[in-house]
Design a protein around this motif. Sequence first.
Motif, PDB file in Angstrom:
ATOM      1  N   UNK A   1       7.084 -40.028 -21.356  1.00  0.00           N
ATOM      2  CA  UNK A   1       6.333 -38.618 -20.732  1.00  0.00           C
ATOM      3  C   UNK A   1       7.164 -37.599 -21.057  1.00  0.00           C
ATOM      4  N   UNK A   2       6.817 -36.478 -21.483  1.00  0.00           N
ATOM      5  CA  UNK A   2       7.608 -35.075 -21.691  1.00  0.00           C
ATOM      6  C   UNK A   2       7.160 -33.969 -20.698  1.00  0.00           C
ATOM      7  N   UNK A   3       7.776 -34.410 -19.497  1.00  0.00           N
ATOM      8  CA  UNK A   3       7.533 -33.336 -18.539  1.00  0.00           C
ATOM      9  C   UNK A   3       8.038 -32.062 -18.338  1.00  0.00           C
ATOM     10  N   UNK A   4       7.124 -31.082 -18.165  1.00  0.00           N
ATOM     11  CA  UNK A   4       7.861 -29.748 -18.158  1.00  0.00           C
ATOM     12  C   UNK A   4       8.850 -29.649 -16.896  1.00  0.00           C
ATOM     13  N   UNK A   5      10.263 -29.372 -17.173  1.00  0.00           N
ATOM     14  CA  UNK A   5      11.049 -29.140 -16.096  1.00  0.00           C
ATOM     15  C   UNK A   5      10.617 -27.985 -14.902  1.00  0.00           C
ATOM     16  N   UNK A   6       9.787 -27.261 -15.448  1.00  0.00           N
ATOM     17  CA  UNK A   6       9.402 -26.114 -13.959  1.00  0.00           C
ATOM     18  C   UNK A   6       8.169 -26.885 -13.286  1.00  0.00           C
ATOM     19  N   UNK A   7       7.925 -27.949 -13.626  1.00  0.00           N
ATOM     20  CA  UNK A   7       7.056 -28.755 -12.654  1.00  0.00           C
ATOM     21  C   UNK A   7       7.726 -29.801 -11.601  1.00  0.00           C
ATOM     22  N   UNK A   8       8.954 -29.726 -11.855  1.00  0.00           N
ATOM     23  CA  UNK A   8       9.762 -30.625 -11.000  1.00  0.00           C
ATOM     24  C   UNK A   8       9.426 -30.661  -9.434  1.00  0.00           C
ATOM     25  N   UNK A   9       9.368 -29.504  -9.000  1.00  0.00           N
ATOM     26  CA  UNK A   9       9.113 -29.529  -7.480  1.00  0.00           C
ATOM     27  C   UNK A   9       7.675 -30.055  -7.091  1.00  0.00           C
ATOM     28  N   UNK A  10       6.611 -29.844  -7.904  1.00  0.00           N
ATOM     29  CA  UNK A  10       5.433 -30.467  -7.656  1.00  0.00           C
ATOM     30  C   UNK A  10       5.357 -32.212  -7.625  1.00  0.00           C
ATOM     31  N   UNK A  11       6.473 -32.635  -8.552  1.00  0.00           N
ATOM     32  CA  UNK A  11       6.433 -34.128  -8.634  1.00  0.00           C
ATOM     33  C   UNK A  11       7.110 -34.548  -7.262  1.00  0.00           C
TER      34      UNK A  11
ATOM     35  N   UNK B   1       6.639 -38.274  -2.681  1.00  0.00           N
ATOM     36  CA  UNK B   1       6.884 -38.292  -1.318  1.00  0.00           C
ATOM     37  C   UNK B   1       8.423 -38.531  -1.255  1.00  0.00           C
ATOM     38  N   UNK B   2       9.308 -38.467  -2.284  1.00  0.00           N
ATOM     39  CA  UNK B   2      10.679 -38.767  -2.208  1.00  0.00           C
ATOM     40  C   UNK B   2      11.297 -37.645  -2.333  1.00  0.00           C
ATOM     41  N   UNK B   3      11.973 -36.955  -1.237  1.00  0.00           N
ATOM     42  CA  UNK B   3      12.589 -35.690  -1.175  1.00  0.00           C
ATOM     43  C   UNK B   3      13.808 -35.773  -2.293  1.00  0.00           C
ATOM     44  N   UNK B   4      14.215 -34.928  -2.835  1.00  0.00           N
ATOM     45  CA  UNK B   4      15.287 -34.643  -3.793  1.00  0.00           C
ATOM     46  C   UNK B   4      15.270 -35.562  -4.843  1.00  0.00           C
ATOM     47  N   UNK B   5      14.203 -36.089  -5.329  1.00  0.00           N
ATOM     48  CA  UNK B   5      14.070 -37.116  -6.324  1.00  0.00           C
ATOM     49  C   UNK B   5      13.835 -36.287  -7.721  1.00  0.00           C
ATOM     50  N   UNK B   6      12.984 -34.998  -7.856  1.00  0.00           N
ATOM     51  CA  UNK B   6      12.614 -34.742  -9.011  1.00  0.00           C
ATOM     52  C   UNK B   6      13.646 -33.877  -9.827  1.00  0.00           C
ATOM     53  N   UNK B   7      13.500 -33.923 -11.331  1.00  0.00           N
ATOM     54  CA  UNK B   7      14.326 -33.167 -11.938  1.00  0.00           C
ATOM     55  C   UNK B   7      15.807 -33.773 -12.114  1.00  0.00           C
ATOM     56  N   UNK B   8      15.948 -34.931 -11.825  1.00  0.00           N
ATOM     57  CA  UNK B   8      17.190 -35.743 -11.958  1.00  0.00           C
ATOM     58  C   UNK B   8      17.208 -36.035 -13.283  1.00  0.00           C
ATOM     59  N   UNK B   9      18.631 -35.948 -14.098  1.00  0.00           N
ATOM     60  CA  UNK B   9      18.538 -36.426 -15.468  1.00  0.00           C
ATOM     61  C   UNK B   9      18.752 -37.780 -15.272  1.00  0.00           C
ATOM     62  N   UNK B  10      17.944 -38.463 -16.598  1.00  0.00           N
ATOM     63  CA  UNK B  10      18.232 -39.892 -16.639  1.00  0.00           C
ATOM     64  C   UNK B  10      19.432 -39.987 -17.582  1.00  0.00           C
ATOM     65  N   UNK B  11      20.203 -41.231 -17.509  1.00  0.00           N
ATOM     66  CA  UNK B  11      21.724 -41.330 -18.343  1.00  0.00           C
ATOM     67  C   UNK B  11      21.091 -41.523 -19.691  1.00  0.00           C
ATOM     68  N   UNK B  12      20.221 -42.587 -20.303  1.00  0.00           N
ATOM     69  CA  UNK B  12      19.616 -42.504 -21.439  1.00  0.00           C
ATOM     70  C   UNK B  12      18.763 -43.234 -21.514  1.00  0.00           C
ATOM     71  N   UNK B  13      17.746 -43.213 -22.542  1.00  0.00           N
ATOM     72  CA  UNK B  13      16.385 -44.407 -23.046  1.00  0.00           C
ATOM     73  C   UNK B  13      16.781 -45.078 -24.254  1.00  0.00           C
TER      74      UNK B  13
END
Length: 138
Positions: free
Chosen positions: A53-63, A68-80
């Motif tokens: 999924x290519x999720x727009x980073x400006x939508x991180x807060x709504x994620x 229901x996991x505070x502080x979890x959105x917008x974190x980078x992934x090490x790699x895929x």
Amino acid sequence: MRLDHVVLWVQDPAVAMDFYTRVVGLQPVRFDEFLTGDAPFPSVRVSDDSIIDLSPSDKAASTETQTHVAGSAGHPVNHVCLAMTKAEYDALIDRLQAEGIDTGARLAPTYGARGWGPEGMYFPDPDGNVVEARYYDD
């Protein structure tokens, strides 16, 4: 059990879609629906049963509201990591180099979900997400 999907945060889903389809060689999923506003993000198909999924980073807060996991959105992934045939791997190197993307970060041999493979490499997408590509002997 199988991996269903991975979510990458991207600045511009259209730029990310172009990279993952034209350069990496994956197939678009729900891109037209995203453009018309009928899907919140587009995806690219890795295999019959997995997508990115290519999720727009400006939508991180709504994620965070959704998960229901505070502080979890917008974190980078090490790699895929994408596994492919040797021919697909060689073609990917050619496309990456044609785009001026460094393909020198190689691992040989490299270990993954199917055991040892002869070679893998890391490269960045337009948003700085790191992608690993590898092939296996079979």
